[in-house]
Design an enzyme around this catalytic site. Structure first.
Site, short mmCIF file in Angstrom:
data_model
loop_
_atom_site.label_atom_id
_atom_site.label_comp_id
_atom_site.label_asym_id
_atom_site.label_seq_id
_atom_site.Cartn_x
_atom_site.Cartn_y
_atom_site.Cartn_z
N LYS A 1 -55.74 -65.79 -4.01
CA LYS A 1 -57.20 -65.84 -4.18
C LYS A 1 -57.63 -65.00 -5.37
O LYS A 1 -58.55 -64.21 -5.32
CB LYS A 1 -57.89 -65.39 -2.90
CG LYS A 1 -57.62 -66.36 -1.77
CD LYS A 1 -58.34 -65.99 -0.53
CE LYS A 1 -57.98 -67.00 0.56
NZ LYS A 1 -58.41 -66.56 1.86
N ILE B 1 -61.04 -62.06 -9.36
CA ILE B 1 -61.05 -62.51 -7.97
C ILE B 1 -61.70 -63.88 -7.86
O ILE B 1 -62.60 -64.23 -8.62
CB ILE B 1 -61.74 -61.49 -7.04
CG1 ILE B 1 -63.22 -61.34 -7.35
CG2 ILE B 1 -61.05 -60.14 -7.10
CD1 ILE B 1 -63.98 -60.49 -6.35
N CYS B 2 -61.23 -64.67 -6.92
CA CYS B 2 -61.74 -66.03 -6.71
C CYS B 2 -63.03 -65.96 -5.90
O CYS B 2 -63.05 -65.52 -4.77
CB CYS B 2 -60.69 -66.85 -5.96
SG CYS B 2 -61.25 -68.51 -5.58
N LEU B 3 -64.11 -66.43 -6.53
CA LEU B 3 -65.41 -66.45 -5.86
C LEU B 3 -66.03 -67.84 -5.87
O LEU B 3 -67.20 -68.01 -5.56
CB LEU B 3 -66.37 -65.48 -6.56
CG LEU B 3 -65.99 -64.01 -6.52
CD1 LEU B 3 -66.93 -63.18 -7.38
CD2 LEU B 3 -65.99 -63.49 -5.10
#
Length: 185
Positions: free
Chosen positions: A111, A118-120
């Protein structure tokens, strides 16, 4: 904000919404936006401290306010795990949310994108788009980074991908003690 717990909704409700639609290339309007960003960050930090939920330090790394750096932490199993935090304000800000980076976690979770971003995309970016330009850096931390840390840090710790600083120091101390006792012989 369906799907958010009452605590998160309460905190978000206490972060001032921003009104200036300006990005880094917008001169005086950007300076006004930065003032609003600081007010929102101060309010968010105050709310966190009043609720004994202080979990980050952040400041602009340059006078233009386009680069931000700091530290965030997450407590898991009564141990505090700290991570350097950084991001750049995109040229298209506030239409585009900042991509928050935790460089020390780069490559440790799926993620996350290259460089420790970071994956958002699934949960946060649609919310950001819906609330543009009212959301700012404080909202990105509250609704983006905080839930990401809560979801990912326990998994990273339990899988051994992230070690507590005391656990990292212990093997080095043991090796030093062993070599010291061997030298004494």
């Amino acid at each position: 904000m369906e799907g958010w717990d009452k605590g998160t909704k309460s905190v978000v409700g206490e972060i001032p919404l921003l009104s200036t639609r300006a990005g880094p290339r917008d001169g005086e309007a950007w300076r006004q936006r930065l003032k609003e960003e600081y007010r929102a960050l101060i309010a968010y930090t105050s709310v966190n401290k009043s609720k004994d939920n202080d979990w980050f330090r952040i400041s602009a790394a340059n006078p233009e306010g386009t680069r931000w750096e700091g530290t965030c932490w997450y407590v898991h199993n009564l141990r505090r795990y700290e991570f350097p935090l950084q991001f750049d304000i995109p040229v298209a800000y506030p239409q585009v949310a900042p991509e928050i980076e935790l460089p020390t976690l780069d490559g440790k979770t799926h993620k996350m994108y290259r460089g420790g971003k970071i994956c958002l995309t699934v949960h946060f970016k649609p919310l950001w788009a819906k609330n543009c330009p009212r959301f700012g850096i404080a909202h990105a931390l509250c609704l983006g980074l905080a839930p990401w840390l809560a979801a990912e840090v326990p998994i990273l710790v339990d899988s051994g991908m992230v070690k507590h600083k005391d656990d990292e120091a212990a093997p080095a101390d043991a090796a030093a003690a062993a070599s010291g006792s061997a030298a004494a012989s």
